[in-house]
Enzyme design. Sequence first.
Site, mmCIF file in Angstrom:
data_model
loop_
_atom_site.group_PDB
_atom_site.id
_atom_site.type_symbol
_atom_site.label_atom_id
_atom_site.label_comp_id
_atom_site.label_asym_id
_atom_site.label_seq_id
_atom_site.Cartn_x
_atom_site.Cartn_y
_atom_site.Cartn_z
ATOM 1 N N GLU A 161 0.799 -1.226 0.000
ATOM 2 C CA GLU A 161 0.000 0.000 0.000
ATOM 3 C C GLU A 161 0.838 1.285 0.000
ATOM 4 O O GLU A 161 0.751 2.091 0.940
ATOM 5 C CB GLU A 161 -0.928 0.037 1.223
ATOM 6 C CG GLU A 161 -1.973 -1.050 1.244
ATOM 7 C CD GLU A 161 -2.954 -0.885 2.412
ATOM 8 O OE1 GLU A 161 -3.002 0.198 3.023
ATOM 9 O OE2 GLU A 161 -3.662 -1.848 2.714
ATOM 10 N N GLU A 338 -5.615 -8.456 0.963
ATOM 11 C CA GLU A 338 -6.258 -8.116 2.247
ATOM 12 C C GLU A 338 -7.718 -7.807 1.973
ATOM 13 O O GLU A 338 -8.035 -7.122 0.992
ATOM 14 C CB GLU A 338 -5.643 -6.855 2.894
ATOM 15 C CG GLU A 338 -4.275 -7.047 3.463
ATOM 16 C CD GLU A 338 -3.735 -5.772 4.135
ATOM 17 O OE1 GLU A 338 -4.547 -4.932 4.598
ATOM 18 O OE2 GLU A 338 -2.506 -5.632 4.173
HETATM 19 O O1 IFM Z 1 -4.018 -3.331 9.449
HETATM 20 C C1 IFM Z 1 -3.993 -2.731 8.196
HETATM 21 C C2 IFM Z 1 -2.815 -3.257 7.379
HETATM 22 O O2 IFM Z 1 -1.605 -3.093 8.032
HETATM 23 C C3 IFM Z 1 -2.739 -2.536 6.055
HETATM 24 N N1 IFM Z 1 -4.009 -2.579 5.360
HETATM 25 C C4 IFM Z 1 -5.183 -2.243 6.113
HETATM 26 C C5 IFM Z 1 -5.241 -3.009 7.420
HETATM 27 C C6 IFM Z 1 -6.518 -2.626 8.202
HETATM 28 O O3 IFM Z 1 -6.547 -1.270 8.436
#
Ligand code: IFM
Length: 435
Positions: A161, A338
């Site tokens: 990200e 994710e």
């Molecule tokens: O916990 C975070 C992760 O580290 C990065 N993406 C989003 C998740 C939830 O906020």
Amino acid sequence: MGEPAFPAGFLWGTSTSAHQVEGGNENNDWSEWEKQPGRIRDGTTSAEACRWWNGSAEEDLATAASLGQNAHRLSIEWSRLEPEPGRWDDAAFARYLRLLAEMRRLGISAMVTLHHVTLPRWVAARGGWLARDIVSLFARYAEECIRRLGGSVDHWVTINEPASVAGAAYVSRYWPPALGSVRAGLRALGAMLEAHAAAYGAMKRVHPAASVGIVLSTPRFEPARTGSRMDTLICAAQDWVFIGSLLRALRTGTLLPPLAGPARPPGLRRSLDFLGANYYGQYAVRFDPLLHERLFGRHVQEPTVRAGECDWGQISPEGLTRQLVRLSAMEVPLYVTENGIHDAADAIRPAFLTDHVAAVHEAIRRGADVRGYFHWSLLDNFEWAEGWQPRFGLIEVDPVTQKRTLRSSAHLYARICGSNGATASGRERGSQGSP
Ligand code: IFM
């Protein structure tokens, strides 16, 4: 159960990141930051986190395997592996090698991220992603990691990200170094793309057959008011800065405005063997002339869940389908790296999980080459500036006693994994949402 709903070999896993689960990380930029009063909303720190550094990783991953998961995405901590410039810590590499060996024994495919939010203190002291030599430092670190760990890793992610890090840490003051400068954010983002390309090249020189990709945050942006030209314009601008410009840079090798940096960073063009998409929800964007650091767009959706400043958007499984179909234009395999929701009571998560897995299935049906789904997260962990309050885990963790308790969703996900997605695909949705 009928025909498997997803392609054979589909990866069913969960995601974590080093600082959020390991505990005892004292040599990165967050260790100092989280101890400063007011930085973490609920006043907690990562502290022992989930004790993964001290052995619990193996136990938790054994639980994951017993629940039918065949993959896990974790990150490794640069500040442990290179505690000082150019000094590699053999014991830290050995710790990760033991963990990766155990994952292999458990039948869990390893996706390993090199950079997930944190930076070693010494890198932060040089300016973090704005440091003059950050690109070569990151490439050197990537090269050392693949040399030492390469045989045990199935997929490598260079950076998690980049746009979120640039936004939260450089444009806003929400994460360290809290610069509060749009200009710095755009430079940091450009540097991350440059560093990704340099790392990709360095890793492929060591292991040409390695699978190396990058993970982007891919929320869906929609104009808040249909028919509003300003909302539509600002929405497109936010999407461009956060997602579109990055996709374009990775596809063509060119950094277009507002990304800052060299126009054509060496090796950037097509520097990915796969693309990871982190997806939590959808934002409704409304023009706001006063909100310059958010490109004049306020997010006005009714958030399903919110914690402090952090809003993961409105639940929209359809948005995930649309993003995956859109990302297909990159012409590389896709992974949902994710996807999850913070829901301590596990009231919303079961339907969320089923609906999003179904949304992935729909994307595949529409032609997207999606090869895996990683739920965030296997277990509750330290949620950065929000502390321990948001609970994203399939497994509940008491950070004080370290007791683990399986939520209903853990069992539901086990059924999804065990049926290769059939229980959540369009064909067999009778039990949708029920644990
Ligand atoms: O916990 C975070 C992760 O580290 C990065 N993406 C989003 C998740 C939830 O906020």
